[in-house]
Design an enzyme around this catalytic site. Structure first.
Site, mmCIF file in Angstrom:
data_model
loop_
_atom_site.group_PDB
_atom_site.id
_atom_site.type_symbol
_atom_site.label_atom_id
_atom_site.label_comp_id
_atom_site.label_asym_id
_atom_site.label_seq_id
_atom_site.Cartn_x
_atom_site.Cartn_y
_atom_site.Cartn_z
ATOM 1 C CG HIS A 161 -2.178 -0.628 1.169
ATOM 2 N ND1 HIS A 161 -2.830 -1.126 2.282
ATOM 3 C CD2 HIS A 161 -2.997 -0.889 0.117
ATOM 4 C CE1 HIS A 161 -3.982 -1.674 1.916
ATOM 5 N NE2 HIS A 161 -4.099 -1.544 0.609
ATOM 6 C CB CYS A 255 -2.874 0.541 8.757
ATOM 7 S SG CYS A 255 -1.734 0.216 7.402
#
Length: 262
Positions: A161, A255
């Site tokens: 990511h 996150c």
């Protein structure tokens, strides 16, 4: 944010996950609670979503959507293990009643692959692709949010990511690890952000770049001591937190946080 009360590592959808790993849920909740308290102590308001059994990765709330000035671009997860999370995030924004939610047609994982710099070009979206978010979602988010989009190609699977390879520090400035990106993307980043704080591999692997900054305080994983020193030298105040249990799922500070840009 979403508490890790059902957090476990029961499958592997990134290189950090090992289904044989034992997770101390009590410790995970304790560490997550300390992160939430840290944000509150810094003056921020934190909304908490209800965790759902059977969705262990809901703790990584950043992946559920991407919001800019009250418009929310929803997520469509790459892996079926996480797909049901999207509806819970949609319901959260609907409950707030002050957000315009737009359901995606393209695969994207919210703030996992999108970062925002309001001081660049009237608002610039940095968008990652290569492992999770489809490149076509970059065009879609540009239309939905009405903002310029800079596409950045990730090539190292450890940095699956964008938010584990790059972070916004304020309205104009970023920090990133060059080795996570394709060479043409590295050149783009060098040219566009000559004042960036450049991280090394050690701190990137310690999830140091998976941080959140309010322009003054940079809350980051306590293991990333080298990056903390660089941030301090650049004028930011590092705020270290320990998230050893959640790292087992391939995530850290950023996150766990979906930033609400009203």
């Amino acid at each position: 944010m979403c508490a890790p009360e059902f957090f476990t590592v029961g499958y592997a959808i990134n290189p950090w996950m090992d289904p044989g790993t034992t997770v101390d849920v009590e410790l995970a909740v304790k560490q997550w609670t300390r992160l939430r308290e840290t944000l509150v102590d810094l003056g921020h308001t934190v909304h908490v979503m209800q965790a759902q059994p059977g969705l262990p990765d809901m703790v990584f709330a950043a992946n559920g959507a991407f919001s800019v000035e009250g418009v929310v671009y929803g997520a469509r997860f790459r892996h079926p293990q996480r797909s049901a999370e999207a509806d819970h995030h949609k319901a959260f924004y609907a409950e707030q009643k002050s957000w315009r939610f737009v359901a995606p047609t393209e695969v994207n994982e919210g703030e996992g692959d999108f970062a925002y710099l309001p001081g660049r070009l009237g608002g610039l979206v940095l968008a990652g692709h290569g492992f999770r978010t489809d490149l076509r979602a970059h065009a879609e988010v540009q239309v939905v949010l009405g903002r310029a989009v800079l596409s950045l190609q990730l090539t190292d699977p450890r940095f699956y990511h964008l938010d584990v390879a790059l972070a916004a520090l304020d309205d104009h400035t970023i920090t990133y690890y060059p080795g996570a990106f394709a060479e043409p993307t590295r050149q783009i980043l060098r040219n566009a952000f000559p004042d960036a704080v450049v991280a090394d591999e050690e701190d990137a692997l310690a999830f140091g770049l998976n941080l959140i900054s309010d322009g003054k305080h940079a809350v980051l994983n306590s293991e990333a001591t080298g990056l903390a020193a660089k941030l301090r030298a650049a004028g930011y105040e590092p705020v270290p937190v320990e998230l050893s249990e959640l790292k087992k799922g391939g995530g850290s500070v950023r996150c766990c946080i979906a930033e609400l840009r009203g």
